[in-house]
Design an enzyme around this catalytic site. Structure first.
Site, PDB file in Angstrom:
ATOM      1  CG  PHE A   1     -20.329   4.416 -14.834  1.00  0.00           C
ATOM      2  CD1 PHE A   1     -19.327   4.150 -15.688  1.00  0.00           C
ATOM      3  CD2 PHE A   1     -21.139   3.557 -14.555  1.00  0.00           C
ATOM      4  CE1 PHE A   1     -19.200   2.608 -16.017  1.00  0.00           C
ATOM      5  CE2 PHE A   1     -21.338   2.290 -15.272  1.00  0.00           C
ATOM      6  CZ  PHE A   1     -20.249   1.820 -15.792  1.00  0.00           C
ATOM      7  CD  GLU A   2     -24.979   5.202 -18.050  1.00  0.00           C
ATOM      8  OE1 GLU A   2     -26.007   4.992 -17.855  1.00  0.00           O
ATOM      9  OE2 GLU A   2     -24.142   4.400 -18.908  1.00  0.00           O
ATOM     10  N   GLY A   3     -24.564   8.884 -13.274  1.00  0.00           N
ATOM     11  CA  GLY A   3     -25.240   9.476 -11.893  1.00  0.00           C
ATOM     12  C   GLY A   3     -25.055   8.493 -10.956  1.00  0.00           C
TER      13      GLY A   3
END
Length: 620
Positions: free
Chosen positions: A409-411
């Site tokens: 997550f968050e990339g």
């Protein structure tokens, strides 16, 4: 225009195009070690540092007295009284300015608080970071009007929880496919769509929602209890069992036009810019995980005896202990340095923050995996089971499960490498982008050729020699100077490799993702080595030689990884791998799937819950 081209164009429109401030990491990829940009690292004012230290101590006392991480893991929920207690400390408004009811602390102490919380209860760290790093506070601080800030930031600081809603069932890292819509209707927008993996979304009072306004994407602040919002499900995961992550449906949800953040069409730009500092939270939590692993590895390495020796003294285990300790020091160095650069406001940290997120999430997972291995069967056993049979309940397997999501997550790590690559090669694309673009006109290519000639005439000679070849360079770092000379030499080698790759593949370079991934990983190692050396030099005043010993060992380990990555830049099986993968997808090797049974529950690969009750709840 192909779907790929549309997505690429949307990403280009959303990214920050100007570099108005210097960037250490940008220069590093250009073969220019600008040590002056990170050493000495910016330091917070004494008054802010004092308040920050007091806050971190208060959080520590609260965690010790009021938070039971084992109960949160067992029950799959953070108790409301814990949330309210943290709100009373100001933990939901750490970086929100005092004028809006927050603590107004530097990012350095926001990160140190998250490092502490993350070491104790990763689910709680996720609640705090999702609220402040990507929830309502950060985008409003950067893009909100004064009216929006006064309306929403005091609520966030008081502990009204916020969430960020971008992902959809069929939209992950490709926002061009976004289907949630926001249609203007007088002084309001009407939102329709479904959002997936809404961290904090089950209990959120305020939402940042990304929705399509015509052909572009816009960002809105939405009240969590607005009519038409239904939380269809609270999701369950491999780890982070206490997080409030759900599926949120919007059906004719009316949002005041005054709640539009920025202007129409700026949603993706707002999201990407927010993440420049928003990504600082994950490296901090990861540093906390690694530092906790050092404590457990040391204690277990001394307590467990096999074949007449402490297990930590056997070389097979000692190398793991050394990796854990050295890496923990480096991850804390990376987190601290990036946060201090953010506080200093003199640098553009978009690459540094992305490198920190990528590196910390990858290395901390390796650290915890090695800790589980050191613990053996006890590493695989749950803390509750260990305690039930009379042993210390060390949650090593839980920490490993909890941190696995950090690489997604968050990339995801793969997306982070592509994002970093795009920023790292920006100088090349500015000079020669149209030259390698097959769709450029003859006139555009001619102009690009002239620009490229001027740029490379200045740049290429600078890669031939540098301070890294002078034995006395960086002497102020003592025994660590040899590693900084390696960083300087290697940054020039890295820049030459990028140039060779562009020359070889030209416009096709963006599709050589394995090559670009190794380029980024080399840059990340060099950034971490620099951060470790800078921290060790600073820590030496209070701690003597010990920080140098950790930084030295880390740099030796990192140099080995860098050498291996360079070897694989040009000697690899990438082309064969891509061809084989294509065959796998085409079913050429379906015979490999014979002799198994698939335990998966039947259903579509991509879907959404229907007709379920609203499971949204409010913290009371």
């Amino acid at each position: 225009m192909s779907e790929y081209a549309k997505a690429r164009e949307l990403g280009e429109q959303a990214r920050e195009r100007e570099w108005t401030r210097p960037s250490f990491a940008k220069q590093l990829f250009l073969g220019d070690l600008r040590l002056d940009l990170v050493h000495p690292a910016p330091a917070p004012p004494d008054e802010a540092a004092k308040r920050g230290e007091e806050f971190v101590r208060a959080v520590r006392r609260f965690l010790d007295a009021h938070v039971d991480p084992a109960a949160i893991e067992r029950d799959g929920r953070i108790p409301d009284e814990v949330v309210k207690g943290l709100a009373g400390l100001g933990a939901f408004g750490i970086t929100i300015g005092a004028e809006y009811g927050g603590l107004g602390l530097p990012y350095l102490y926001y990160c140190r608080a998250l490092m502490l919380v993350g070491s104790y209860c990763p689910a709680l760290a996720t609640l705090l970071s999702a609220h402040q790093s990507i929830g309502v506070p950060q985008p409003l601080k950067l893009f909100g009007t004064e009216e929006q800030k006064r309306a929403f930031l005091p609520r966030c600081a008081r502990g009204e929880i916020s969430a960020f809603l971008l992902t959809e069932p069929d939209v992950g890292s490709d926002p061009a496919r976004l289907s949630t819509t926001a249609v203007r209707d007088g002084d309001e927008y009407v939102l329709d769509g479904v959002k997936l993996w809404t961290t904090n979304g089950v209990v959120a009072d305020l939402l940042v929602v990304m929705a399509r306004t015509g052909k572009k994407i816009s960002a809105f602040v939405v009240e969590g209890d607005s009519p038409g919002i239904t939380v269809r499900r609270r999701n369950a995961f491999m780890g982070l069992r206490g997080i409030e992550n759900g599926v949120t449906e919007f059906s004719q949800v009316r949002v005041p036009a005054a709640n539009l953040i920025g202007r129409e069409g700026e949603g993706l730009k707002i999201a990407l810019t927010t993440l420049n500092t928003g990504r600082l939270s994950l490296p901090a939590s990861c540093a906390g995980h690694a530092k906790w692993a050092v404590k457990i590895a040391r204690e277990w390495g001394n307590a467990r005896v096999q074949w007449g020796r402490k297990v930590g003294e056997h070389e097979a285990v000692a190398t793991k202990v050394a990796f854990i300790a050295a890496t923990a020091y480096a991850l804390e160095a990376v987190s601290d340095l990036t946060a201090r650069l953010a506080d200093g406001k003199g640098s553009d940290i978009r690459i540094e923050a992305a490198l920190a997120k990528l590196y910390a999430t990858e290395l901390s997972y390796q650290v915890l995996d090695e800790l589980v291995q050191i613990r053996g069967g006890r590493g695989y056993e749950t803390a509750e089971s260990l305690a039930a049979r009379g042993e210390r309940g060390v949650p090593a397997e839980q920490m490993l499960r909890d941190t696995r999501i950090n690489r997604i997550f968050e990339g995801s790590s793969e997306i982070m490498r592509l994002l970093i690559t795009r920023e790292a090669v920006d100088a090349h694309l500015s000079a020669a982008g149209e030259l390698i673009d097959p769709e450029s006109s003859r006139q555009a290519r001619a102009q690009a050729l002239r620009r490229a000639a001027r740029f490379y005439a200045r740049w290429l000679p600078s890669l031939v020699t540098g301070a890294g070849q002078v034995p006395t360079s960086y002497a102020g770092f003592g025994p660590l100077s040899t590693h900084l000379r390696f960083v300087e030499r290697t940054s020039r080698k890295l820049a030459r490799s990028i140039f060779y790759g562009m020359s070889r593949w030209q416009g096709r370079l963006e599709h050589r993702q394995a090559f670009l991934g190794r380029i980024v990983d080399i840059g990340a190692e060099l950034f971490a080595m620099t951060a470790a050396c800078v921290k060790a030099a600073e820590d030496a005043g209070d701690l003597g030689r010990r920080p140098q010993e950790l930084a030295d060992t880390f740099c030796r380990q990192a140099r080995g990884r860098v050498d291996a990555l360079f070897d694989r830049l040009w000697d690899n099986s990438d082309d064969h791998d891509v061809r084989l993968a294509r065959y796998v997808l085409d079913g050429r090797y379906a015979f490999l799937e014979e002799g198994i049974l698939d335990p998966s529950i039947e259903g579509p690969w991509i879907g959404a819950p229907e007709g379920e009750e609203n499971v949204r709840r409010k913290i009371r």
